[in-house]
Every structure is written in C-alpha cells, then in structure tokens.
Design a protein around this motif. Structure first.
Motif, PDB file in Angstrom:
ATOM      1  N   THR A  98     -10.046  -7.727   3.461  1.00 47.12           N
ATOM      2  CA  THR A  98     -11.501  -7.968   3.470  1.00 47.12           C
ATOM      3  C   THR A  98     -11.859  -8.902   2.319  1.00 47.12           C
ATOM      4  N   LYS A 100       0.871  -1.188   0.000  1.00 45.16           N
ATOM      5  CA  LYS A 100       0.000   0.000   0.000  1.00 45.16           C
ATOM      6  C   LYS A 100       0.899   1.227   0.000  1.00 45.16           C
ATOM      7  N   TYR A 148      -1.491   6.408  -4.433  1.00 45.84           N
ATOM      8  CA  TYR A 148      -2.852   6.895  -4.177  1.00 45.84           C
ATOM      9  C   TYR A 148      -3.191   8.174  -4.939  1.00 45.84           C
TER      10      TYR A 148
HETATM   11  C1  PLP Z   1      -6.531   0.503  -3.370  1.00 46.46           C
HETATM   12  C2  PLP Z   1      -7.201  -0.376  -2.362  1.00 46.46           C
HETATM   13  N1  PLP Z   1      -7.779  -1.517  -2.775  1.00 46.46           N
HETATM   14  C3  PLP Z   1      -8.395  -2.343  -1.902  1.00 46.46           C
HETATM   15  C4  PLP Z   1      -8.461  -2.047  -0.552  1.00 46.46           C
HETATM   16  C5  PLP Z   1      -9.126  -3.008   0.396  1.00 46.46           C
HETATM   17  O1  PLP Z   1      -8.176  -3.625   1.199  1.00 46.46           O
HETATM   18  P1  PLP Z   1      -8.502  -4.133   2.678  1.00 46.46           P
HETATM   19  O2  PLP Z   1      -9.678  -5.020   2.566  1.00 46.46           O
HETATM   20  O3  PLP Z   1      -7.278  -4.826   3.108  1.00 46.46           O
HETATM   21  O4  PLP Z   1      -8.811  -2.921   3.499  1.00 46.46           O
HETATM   22  C6  PLP Z   1      -7.884  -0.867  -0.096  1.00 46.46           C
HETATM   23  C7  PLP Z   1      -7.958  -0.516   1.330  1.00 46.46           C
HETATM   24  O5  PLP Z   1      -7.035  -0.395   2.003  1.00 46.46           O
HETATM   25  C8  PLP Z   1      -7.229  -0.013  -1.012  1.00 46.46           C
HETATM   26  O6  PLP Z   1      -6.662   1.116  -0.603  1.00 46.46           O
END
Ligand code: PLP
Length: 303
Positions: free
Chosen positions: A218, A156, A161
């Motif tokens: 998730t 991430k 972003y």
């Molecule tokens: C770009 C992106 N995709 C998908 C997700 C979903 O990920 P998670 O279920 O780990 O929060 C997130 C959230 O953090 C995200 O920022």
C-alpha cells in the motif's frame, strides 16, 4: 467472531476450513518460523461475477521472498495460481481478506531452517474496516521495531509479530487505538501492521526502507499515486517531533487501507486533511477498478 471462507488450501489440497488443522508439535508454532501475506479481495462493484484483488502479483512476490528467508523455494506464480483457485472455490460475495502462510511444518524441536519440512496454506475471512475510517489515536510505543541485522524485516516473518502484538496491546490497554514504533535509531519506523505517512507543507513524507520498515505494498502504491497527482514525495528518516506537528498523519496497509491519525499521545491532529482525503479517494477508486490508469494493479478472477 470471524467468518472464515468455507474452503482452505492445506497440505496441497482444497479442504473444508474446519479440516485444515495442524499438530501442536508443529515446528513453526514454537519458533515463529513462518511468514505470511495478507491481501484483500472485493466483489466487483459493477460485475457480480468477478472478484478484484489489489496488486496480487506484488503480494505473491513478497511472500515468495519471505519464503526464501525460511529456506523454502516457493515461486510467486505457484502462490498466485493457488490463490486464484482458492477464490474460485470459495466464490465470496462480500469483502474478504486472504491469508497465505508458509511455515516449517515438520513436527519436532530444534530451531533451524535446514532439514525441516515446509508447507504452504491459504485461508480467508470476511473483513470490513480494520481500523476506524474516521481516524485513530496513536501511542508512541515503548517497544522498538526490530533491526534488520537480527531479523529479515523485508519478509513478513511470523515471529516478528511479537513486537507488533506487544505494542498494539500496550497502546489499547492505555486508551489508544494504535501504536507507532520507533526504530533503534530513535526514528519513526511504522505502526503495528501499517506504514506511516505525514504531510508537511504540501509534501508527503514517509520513512525510507532503511528505517526498518516492512516494504508495504500500500505504501508503494500511495507513493506512486501521489507522484502521479503531482504531490512531492520524500522518503527519509522522520523524527517523533515531526509527527507531533505534522499537518496530516495517516497509516497505510492492506487491512487499514489509508487510516487518518487524529491524535498522537496528547497531540491532536487537524481534521482538515486534504492530501489524505485525495489519496484515499484515489486508492479506493483504483481498488474498485474505477480508474482506467491503474487497471494493471487490479487482478480479476471470474467466479
Ligand atoms: C508490520 C507491517 N508494516 C506494514 C504493513 C503494510 O503492508 P501492506 O501495505 O503491504 O499491507 C503491514 C501489513 O501487512 C505490516 O504487517
């Protein structure tokens, strides 16, 4: 306005949130060389002395792997112990969101990851619903999800972003709630901060890891729950037109939980969503420690 939790972890210490500040010359601010996590905490509905964290271990592992992309060795168990102490210091009484962040903390210029100091901070804020639980309208973004060959999409990484931000603002300014991004192959990738699922003929379908998605925790949980419920799950490339004619579409993420999609562009989705509803009820029971079969997904902190 956000309500921040009063104590942050910053430069190796717990300090008042207002005192956790960085310099304008911070390397990561200029080059997007940070990576973050995001997890929810809730007070235990039955036991006010406990905070529940959903899949804490997975969140810490993902952040540790993101840190590796930044040339920073930050073990998952170190992240976990800081988060647990962070919660004990704050003793929150309402639902909240934790944002751990690793970054190049050096002052100075020149984009690089070697010979530059790194650091790690954690702060939190109160957080209710991120998207409307009633459902959202989505625009197919004119911005495309980045490719793994130019960015480590399994991390991430904060710099990535910009694309989410462009897509979200484009969607909102043109009258929609959220954006769904295609990848460079023209297949469905994900939303601005959520993974995408659709239901067709009783099967749950979601783009696979090779579709330039973030490996959502998730998403992983929903796939496991669906399999346990006997719902067939298929991870494969998804075309835009499949989204438009799907029986059900929903978004998944830590912030968004399971959010139904009620409209994509000018196509209206059905409001009859039996599979979305089943998965959502199950996920919410699990996060509230009300499902004995998934207790190992819920980390408890005594406060
Ligand atoms: C770009 C992106 N995709 C998908 C997700 C979903 O990920 P998670 O279920 O780990 O929060 C997130 C959230 O953090 C995200 O920022």
């Amino acid at each position: 306005m956000h309500n921040f939790l009063p104590v942050a972890y910053f430069e190796g210490k717990f300090v008042p949130f207002e005192e956790a500040n960085i310099s304008i010359a911070t390397h990561a601010l200029h080059y997007g060389t940070g990576a973050f996590g995001g997890l929810r905490g809730i007070p235990h509905p039955q036991n006010s002395g406990q905070i529940l964290l959903f899949r804490l271990d997975r969140h810490c592992q993902r952040l540790s792997k993101s840190a590796r992309f930044l040339n920073f060795d930050l073990p998952a168990d170190k992240i976990q112990s800081v988060i647990v102490d962070f919660i004990k210091k704050n003793a929150p009484t309402v639902s909240f969101y934790i944002r751990p962040f690793v970054y190049t903390s050096d002052l100075g210029i020149a984009p690089r990851l070697h010979k530059v100091e790194k650091d790690f901070f954690v702060y939190g804020l109160e957080l209710g619903d991120y998207l409307s639980p009633e459902g959202v309208s989505c625009r197919i973004s004119s911005w495309y999800r980045q490719e793994d060959r130019s960015l480590p999409l399994r991390g991430k990484i904060s710099g990535a972003y910009i694309t989410s931000s462009l897509a979200k603002t484009e969607a909102v300014e043109s009258g929609f709630d959220e954006a769904i991004l295609m990848n460079s192959q023209g297949k469905v990738s994900e939303a601005s901060g959520m993974n995408v699922f659709l239901v067709r003929d009783g099967r749950l379908i979601t783009p696979g890891f090779e579709q330039d998605i973030l490996e959502g925790i998730t998403r992983d949980s929903i796939i496991a729950i669906a399999k346990d419920l006997g719902i067939p799950v298929v991870e494969r490339p998804v075309d835009k037109t499949e989204l438009l004619i799907a029986d059900e579409v929903f978004l998944s993420g830590t912030a968004a939980k399971i959010t139904p999609v009620r409209q994509i562009e000018s196509y209206h989705c059905s409001t009859h969503r039996p599979i979305t509803d089943r998965l959502r009820d199950k996920l919410s029971a699990i996060t509230e420690d009300a499902d004995a079969n998934y207790r190992d997904w819920v980390f408890k902190v005594d406060i």
